[in-house]
Structures are given as structure tokens and as C-alpha cells.
Design a protein around this motif. Structure first.
Motif, PDB file in Angstrom:
ATOM      1  N   ASN A 349       0.816  -1.224   0.000  1.00 53.14           N
ATOM      2  CA  ASN A 349       0.000   0.000   0.000  1.00 53.14           C
ATOM      3  C   ASN A 349       0.846   1.270   0.000  1.00 53.14           C
ATOM      4  N   ALA A 350       2.033   1.224  -0.605  1.00 56.10           N
ATOM      5  CA  ALA A 350       2.899   2.408  -0.632  1.00 56.10           C
ATOM      6  C   ALA A 350       2.238   3.558  -1.385  1.00 56.10           C
ATOM      7  N   GLU A 351       2.554   4.772  -0.962  1.00 56.72           N
ATOM      8  CA  GLU A 351       2.090   5.972  -1.656  1.00 56.72           C
ATOM      9  C   GLU A 351       2.957   6.267  -2.875  1.00 56.72           C
ATOM     10  N   ALA A 352       4.214   5.890  -2.779  1.00 58.90           N
ATOM     11  CA  ALA A 352       5.161   6.108  -3.879  1.00 58.90           C
ATOM     12  C   ALA A 352       6.312   5.136  -3.718  1.00 58.90           C
ATOM     13  N   ILE A 353       6.970   4.834  -4.825  1.00 58.07           N
ATOM     14  CA  ILE A 353       8.225   4.084  -4.794  1.00 58.07           C
ATOM     15  C   ILE A 353       9.225   4.892  -5.608  1.00 58.07           C
ATOM     16  N   VAL A 354      10.316   5.277  -4.962  1.00 60.47           N
ATOM     17  CA  VAL A 354      11.336   6.086  -5.634  1.00 60.47           C
ATOM     18  C   VAL A 354      12.600   5.266  -5.785  1.00 60.47           C
ATOM     19  N   PRO A 355      13.441   5.573  -6.760  1.00 61.19           N
ATOM     20  CA  PRO A 355      14.712   4.862  -6.888  1.00 61.19           C
ATOM     21  C   PRO A 355      15.567   5.027  -5.634  1.00 61.19           C
ATOM     22  N   SER A 356      16.234   3.964  -5.240  1.00 57.68           N
ATOM     23  CA  SER A 356      17.028   3.984  -4.013  1.00 57.68           C
ATOM     24  C   SER A 356      18.085   5.084  -3.972  1.00 57.68           C
ATOM     25  N   PRO A 357      18.794   5.395  -5.065  1.00 62.14           N
ATOM     26  CA  PRO A 357      19.787   6.467  -4.969  1.00 62.14           C
ATOM     27  C   PRO A 357      19.193   7.787  -4.492  1.00 62.14           C
ATOM     28  N   TYR A 358      17.970   8.088  -4.902  1.00 62.49           N
ATOM     29  CA  TYR A 358      17.333   9.330  -4.468  1.00 62.49           C
ATOM     30  C   TYR A 358      16.869   9.230  -3.022  1.00 62.49           C
ATOM     31  N   GLN A 359      16.428   8.036  -2.632  1.00 62.13           N
ATOM     32  CA  GLN A 359      16.062   7.841  -1.231  1.00 62.13           C
ATOM     33  C   GLN A 359      17.285   8.052  -0.327  1.00 62.13           C
ATOM     34  N   PHE A 360      18.450   7.593  -0.780  1.00 58.38           N
ATOM     35  CA  PHE A 360      19.653   7.775   0.025  1.00 58.38           C
ATOM     36  C   PHE A 360      20.112   9.234   0.053  1.00 58.38           C
ATOM     37  N   THR A 361      19.896   9.956  -1.016  1.00 57.50           N
ATOM     38  CA  THR A 361      20.178  11.399  -0.972  1.00 57.50           C
ATOM     39  C   THR A 361      19.301  12.072   0.076  1.00 57.50           C
ATOM     40  N   TYR A 362      18.057  11.679   0.134  1.00 53.64           N
ATOM     41  CA  TYR A 362      17.111  12.170   1.150  1.00 53.64           C
ATOM     42  C   TYR A 362      17.612  11.851   2.559  1.00 53.64           C
ATOM     43  N   PHE A 363      18.106  10.632   2.742  1.00 49.63           N
ATOM     44  CA  PHE A 363      18.612  10.233   4.053  1.00 49.63           C
ATOM     45  C   PHE A 363      19.910  10.951   4.407  1.00 49.63           C
ATOM     46  N   GLN A 364      20.840  10.983   3.470  1.00 54.63           N
ATOM     47  CA  GLN A 364      22.147  11.590   3.757  1.00 54.63           C
ATOM     48  C   GLN A 364      22.020  13.059   4.139  1.00 54.63           C
ATOM     49  N   GLY A 365      21.068  13.745   3.533  1.00 56.01           N
ATOM     50  CA  GLY A 365      20.864  15.153   3.822  1.00 56.01           C
ATOM     51  C   GLY A 365      19.891  15.421   4.953  1.00 56.01           C
ATOM     52  N   ALA A 366      19.399  14.344   5.610  1.00 54.63           N
ATOM     53  CA  ALA A 366      18.519  14.447   6.786  1.00 54.63           C
ATOM     54  C   ALA A 366      17.227  15.197   6.483  1.00 54.63           C
ATOM     55  N   GLY A 367      16.620  14.901   5.336  1.00 57.47           N
ATOM     56  CA  GLY A 367      15.339  15.521   5.020  1.00 57.47           C
ATOM     57  C   GLY A 367      14.171  14.913   5.769  1.00 57.47           C
ATOM     58  N   PHE A 368      14.368  13.752   6.380  1.00 56.68           N
ATOM     59  CA  PHE A 368      13.298  13.072   7.107  1.00 56.68           C
ATOM     60  C   PHE A 368      13.352  13.469   8.584  1.00 56.68           C
ATOM     61  N   ASP A 369      12.355  13.028   9.357  1.00 58.82           N
ATOM     62  CA  ASP A 369      12.220  13.489  10.738  1.00 58.82           C
ATOM     63  C   ASP A 369      12.845  12.566  11.767  1.00 58.82           C
ATOM     64  N   ALA A 370      12.754  11.252  11.559  1.00 59.24           N
ATOM     65  CA  ALA A 370      13.224  10.320  12.582  1.00 59.24           C
ATOM     66  C   ALA A 370      13.548   8.981  11.942  1.00 59.24           C
ATOM     67  N   SER A 371      14.356   8.200  12.651  1.00 55.92           N
ATOM     68  CA  SER A 371      14.682   6.849  12.208  1.00 55.92           C
ATOM     69  C   SER A 371      14.555   5.898  13.386  1.00 55.92           C
ATOM     70  N   LEU A 372      13.957   4.730  13.144  1.00 57.03           N
ATOM     71  CA  LEU A 372      13.797   3.689  14.153  1.00 57.03           C
ATOM     72  C   LEU A 372      14.663   2.510  13.746  1.00 57.03           C
ATOM     73  N   LEU A 373      15.682   2.220  14.540  1.00 59.10           N
ATOM     74  CA  LEU A 373      16.688   1.238  14.168  1.00 59.10           C
ATOM     75  C   LEU A 373      17.014   0.331  15.354  1.00 59.10           C
ATOM     76  N   SER A 374      17.773  -0.719  15.088  1.00 55.57           N
ATOM     77  CA  SER A 374      18.151  -1.666  16.120  1.00 55.57           C
ATOM     78  C   SER A 374      19.595  -1.451  16.550  1.00 55.57           C
ATOM     79  N   PHE A 375      19.995  -2.148  17.612  1.00 56.72           N
ATOM     80  CA  PHE A 375      21.399  -2.147  18.020  1.00 56.72           C
ATOM     81  C   PHE A 375      21.813  -3.549  18.430  1.00 56.72           C
ATOM     82  N   LEU A 376      23.096  -3.844  18.214  1.00 60.09           N
ATOM     83  CA  LEU A 376      23.713  -5.045  18.764  1.00 60.09           C
ATOM     84  C   LEU A 376      24.514  -4.707  20.019  1.00 60.09           C
ATOM     85  N   GLN A 377      25.206  -3.574  19.984  1.00 55.32           N
ATOM     86  CA  GLN A 377      26.001  -3.108  21.112  1.00 55.32           C
ATOM     87  C   GLN A 377      25.891  -1.590  21.213  1.00 55.32           C
ATOM     88  N   ILE A 378      26.013  -1.073  22.452  1.00 60.98           N
ATOM     89  CA  ILE A 378      26.117   0.358  22.736  1.00 60.98           C
ATOM     90  C   ILE A 378      27.312   0.538  23.657  1.00 60.98           C
TER      91      ILE A 378
END
Length: 530
Positions: A349-378
């Protein structure tokens, strides 16, 4: 150039010369051109050619659950060097894939390069520019001051990244790697080689890979599910134009993604009702996912990663809050419901699918608000390891897009268990630790720096760690315990189970007991449901 030829997989494999650099479009099982990779392996087995290939895998090629991908070509003499965002992974009880045996046996130089940077390297090669200047990965394993992306001694002896001064500041420099061959995938090719993606769960990066090869005089092989008559594809459907394609291989049984022949909701051809998505059963992982969900804000664009946090979209569905945030994942889906397990990396049910290189440009430049990720060690600096652990590295697969996503993200919520393999239970709205875990996950120094805590503090990033027994925040004073679970003893169950001193917040709170009860928690992240 001539129009592309329709070839068998074996005929296409025969076109690849010794010593070629081959770029492969895939994300584990998603979009993997497995038939062509298998044919390259068969050709080598029969003739000893092609030899000494360098392969590039911006996300990953193949898995341990039926789509072999890179393992088809992980053979001494065939594969000479590999650069990948990640590698096939699997359970610790399984035998490592062939590529991991080559890496840990130091048979070939192998590198784990952030996926976004690998896509950037393709764009630089396509435009015939010298390489990538970036700060993504500084102070992590990507940085030459640490491992410099090297996964073994042979890679360390052949550095692929260096620190350089530019305009008075330090940067990481990756020289562009020019590919000779691209092996990409689509759903449909018409007779002129135009490629469309109507059954795919993501585009990934085939256009960038094909451009890098075409602009440098190489060979582009496209594996597809079916052929169509010239002129029957609408121009808006075509992602890779036929002028970039040399050979077409038809593989009608190609899998949509791991253990998924075809599911139309993954490619957006139908929308599933929300009631068809299973919500997590009540237990400790659900408690963690619920607490993570409380970090969200109405209207956020939120990246999501593998692990416990992947269940957070299902928590929002159960709580009637689906649509309050927009999920964005590295394989390209925007919105909808990110999928789990073997289908991770896809969304329904995605609203859009964009090519991954552009998604990574979005991520690298911090255009998004938050990220939910896991950890193995801290560790005591708040640094996180997700990319390497112990003697069985194939369990972790590498970092993929983790470094691109976390390098500048405004807000990150890491989630996981406080110790490994603790025996946990829930009784009467409280956590019970029946037996403590044998391995501590809060360690003096992480084995592999996937996320640099000190750099995050300097950049003003908002970092939270959610576990079953406590919530922690990263500050300039260290890692601070801000909440503990009901039923948990602060000294015995939290402070004594970390290898470094934790700071205790003067306003230490108890986690809401509602998180530890089976019924919905009445999640409110602001705003009104859409």
C-alpha cells in the motif's frame, strides 16, 4: 548502438570478459537477477571463465533462503574483489554463505561500503567525475582512521577510502569505480529494450548502474520476467530506456522477493485492507515496539530498519493511528505498511516508490524526521554496532544503508534487548527478569562503530535507546537512564548489567504500566488520525 538482443542467461554470461568490473542491482532477494548470476557461475564451472571479476552490490545480492545471488559467483578464481553495502545473512546456526567463507578466509579483498555512497560512486563514474567527497561515515568503520570499510586483511592492504582536506575541512574521498558490466532486473522489456517495473517491490538503482556502464562503453544485461511488443509500454512506465540496454534475458519464474513469487500489494497494483495485517502478539518485543512508538510525532516522515522497530507500523495499525506518520525505507517505498521477515525492504500500500539512490540522498541530507533502528552493542560514548559481531559475521550482514541514514538524522530511536538471551516474562503489568542474559550489550567499546555517538552529540542529534527494562538518552554527560520498567531494580538489573557507568536522570521515571498489558495502550502521538 544496435537494438538489444534477446539471449539466454548462458549466452549473456558468455559476453562477460575476464577481469571485468560487474555491478549488480539487487537488495537481498528483492530485484535479484539470479538467473544471470547463476549462469555466470555455470560458465566458470565449465570453462574457467570469466576470471577475476570485481563485483559491486550497492545494497546486497541474494540471501540464504532460496535466492543465492552473489553465492553463485563466490568461487576462487572467478571473484577477485567485492564492494557491497551488505552481504547475505542468516541464523547463527546455519553454515555461512560461500561469500562469507571467502571473506573470513581472506581469499579476496572485501569492503562494506554504505549503500548510498556506493550509489554516489556510480553517479560519479557515469558523469566521468573523479569520485565522491562525503562526510557520511566519518568516525565509523567507514573512516580510514578506523577500518576504512575493509572487511579483512587483504582489503586493508588495498585502501578504498581516504581522508582529504577540502576548503579547510576534512572529508572522506571514495574514488569512482568504473563498471564494465551491469546486471540489472525489471518486470518487462519491450523489443527495443525499454524496461518497466510493474511487478517489482522497488526500483533500486538500475538506472544509475546502467548509466555508469553505458557512459563508459560497457555492457548492460537486463533480466526480465516477460517481453512486450515495441510501443506498448507507456513512457511514464519506463525507468530504464532501451538506449542503455544491450542484452535481455527472460526469466519468467524470477521471484518478486525472498520466498515471494508475486504479491500485487507489494508492487502497488492492489491495496490490502488494514485488517489483513497481523499485529504482534503480546510479549516483550511488543512492549519495546510500543515504547518506541511513543517517540513518534504526528506528521513525521520516519525511516524504519530491521529488528524490533520493524513492528512499530503494526502497533500504529492496532492503535488506530495508521497514517499519522509516513514510513520511508531505503529500498524506495514511501508510505504504506513496511513488511516483515522475508519481505523486509518492501511495503504494501505504498504511496510512492522512488529509486534507491534518491532515497539515500534524502537520508544523507537528513530531510526526514526520525529513524527507528536496532542495536547489537552500545558503548560509553553512545556509539552503536549493528554491522559486526563475534566469530559468525554472516549473522549481521553488514551495514547496508545504516550509516547513510544515521550520519545526520535529526532523531534516532535505537531498540533492542539490554542483555542477550535473558529469560524475560511479564506479570501484572511489570517486567520479570527470570534469568539474566549471558552477554552484555552495553559494553566499554563496541566491536564495530556503525554509529558514532560522540559525533552525534557534537552535531546535536537527538538519540534515544529503548530496551525492555529501561529507556536511555545520549547527552554530553554520557548515556543517561531516563525511565525504568515496572518490576525492575535500577541497581541490579540496569546499572550492574552495563560495562560502563550509566548516568541516572534526576527525574528518573517508571515506564507506563500500560505498555506491559495485553490491551491497546491508547497511543496518542498528537494530531488527529488521517
Amino acid at each position: 548502438m544496435a537494438f538489444p538482443r534477446v539471449l539466454t542467461a548462458d549466452e549473456a554470461a558468455a559476453l562477460i570478459g575476464d577481469g571485468a568490473t560487474v555491478t549488480v542491482s539487487s537488495s537481498s532477494g528483492l530485484g535479484c537477477p539470479d538467473a544471470v548470476l547463476a549462469a555466470i557461475g555455470r560458465r566458470f564451472e565449465a570453462s574457467g571463465h570469466p576470471r577475476n571479476l570485481t563485483t559491486l552490490h550497492p545494497i546486497a545480492a541474494g540471501d540464504m533462503w532460496g535466492i543465492k545471488g552473489i553465492d553463485h559467483i563466490a568461487r576462487p578464481g572467478l571473484l577477485a574483489r567485492v564492494l557491497a553495502g551488505s552481504y547475505p545473512s542468516g541464523p547463527s546456526s546455519a553454515e555461512p554463505p560461500a561469500i562469507w567463507r571467502m571473506i573470513t578466509g581472506n581469499e579476496i579483498p572485501a569492503y562494506n561500503i554504505p549503500s548510498g555512497i556506493l550509489f554516489d560512486m556510480h553517479r560519479e563514474a557515469a558523469a566521468r567525475r573523479p569520485g565522491v567527497l562525503t562526510r557520511i561515515g566519518m568516525e565509523t568503520f567507514v573512516d580510514p582512521l578506523l577500518q576504512g570499510c575493509a572487511m579483512n586483511a587483504r582489503a586493508a592492504a588495498e585502501p578504498i577510502v581516504k581522508r582529504v582536506a577540502f576548503e579547510g575541512e576534512d572529508w572522506l574521498y571514495f574514488k569512482a569505480v568504473v563498471p564494465d558490466v551491469a546486471v540489472i532486473r525489471a518486470t518487462t522489456a519491450d523489443e527495443r529494450g525499454n524496461l518497466s517495473y510493474e511487478h517489482e517491490g522497488g526500483y533500486l538503482g538500475p538506472l544509475d548502474q546502467a548509466l555508469a556502464v553505458r557512459n563508459n562503453g560497457g555492457l548492460v544485461i537486463a533480466q526480465v520476467k516477460r517481453l512486450a511488443k515495441s510501443g506498448t509500454l507507456k513512457p511514464q512506465q519506463v525507468l530504464v530506456p532501451g538506449v542503455l540496454v544491450d542484452a535481455i534475458v527472460v526469466a519468467p519464474d524470477q521471484m518478486q522477493t525472498t520466498q515471494t513469487p508475486y504479491e500485487p500489494a507489494i508492487s502497488g497494483e492492489v491495496f490490502r485492507p488494514l485488517s489483513s495485517f497481523e499485529v504482534p502478539e503480546f510479549g516483550v518485543p511488543k512492549v519495546i515496539a510500543r515504547r518506541v512508538a511513543r517517540e513518534l510525532r504526528y506528521g513525521d516522515a520516519v525511516n524504519i530498519g530491521f529488528g524490533i522497530s520493524a513492528n512499530v507500523p503494526r502497533i500504529l495499525i492496532e492503535e488506530g493511528r495508521h497514517g499519522d506518520v509516513t514510513w520511508v525505507i531505503e529500498q524506495g517505498a514511501v508510505g504504506g505498511v513496511p513488511l516483515l521477515d522475508f519481505q523486509f525492504g518492501c511495503a504494501s500500500n505504498a504511496e510512492a516508490i522512488v529509486p534507491s539512490p534518491y532515497q539515500f540522498t534524502y537520508f544523507q541530507g537528513a530531510g526526514f524526521d526520525a529513524s527507528l533502528l536496532s542495536f547489537l552493542q552500545i558503548d560509553r560514548q553512545g556509539s552503536v554496532n549493528v554491522s559486526k559481531l563475534g566469530a559468525r559475521p554472516h549473522v549481521t550482514a553488514g551495514a547496508g544503508g545504516f550509516v547513510d541514514i544515521t550520519a545526520r538524522a535529526r532523531r534516532i530511536v535505537f531498540s533492542g534487548y539490554f542483555t542477550a538471551a535473558a529469560k524475560l516474562g511479564i506479570e501484572g503489568g511489570a517486567l520479570r527478569i527470570n534469568a539474566e542474559g549471558k552477554v552484555r550489550k552495553l559494553v566499554e567499546a563496541v566491536e564495530h562503530v556503525s554509529f558514532a555517538g560522540a559525533r552525534a552529540v557534537a552535531q546535536g542529534q537527538d538519540i534515544t535507546y529503548v530496551t525492555e527494562r529501561c529507556v536511555l538518552k545520549l547527552t554530553g554527560d554520557g548515556v543517561v537512564v531516563t525511565e525504568i520498567a515496572p518490576g525492575v531494580d535500577l541497581e541490579r538489573d540496569v546499572l550492574a548489567q552495563a560495562e560502563f557507568p550509566l548516568v541516572v536522570a534526576p527525574t528518573l521515571a517508571v515506564m507506563d504500566a500500560a505498555l506491559f498489558r495485553p490491551e491497546p495502550i491508547g497511543l496518542d502521538i498528537g494530531g488527529g488520525a488521517i
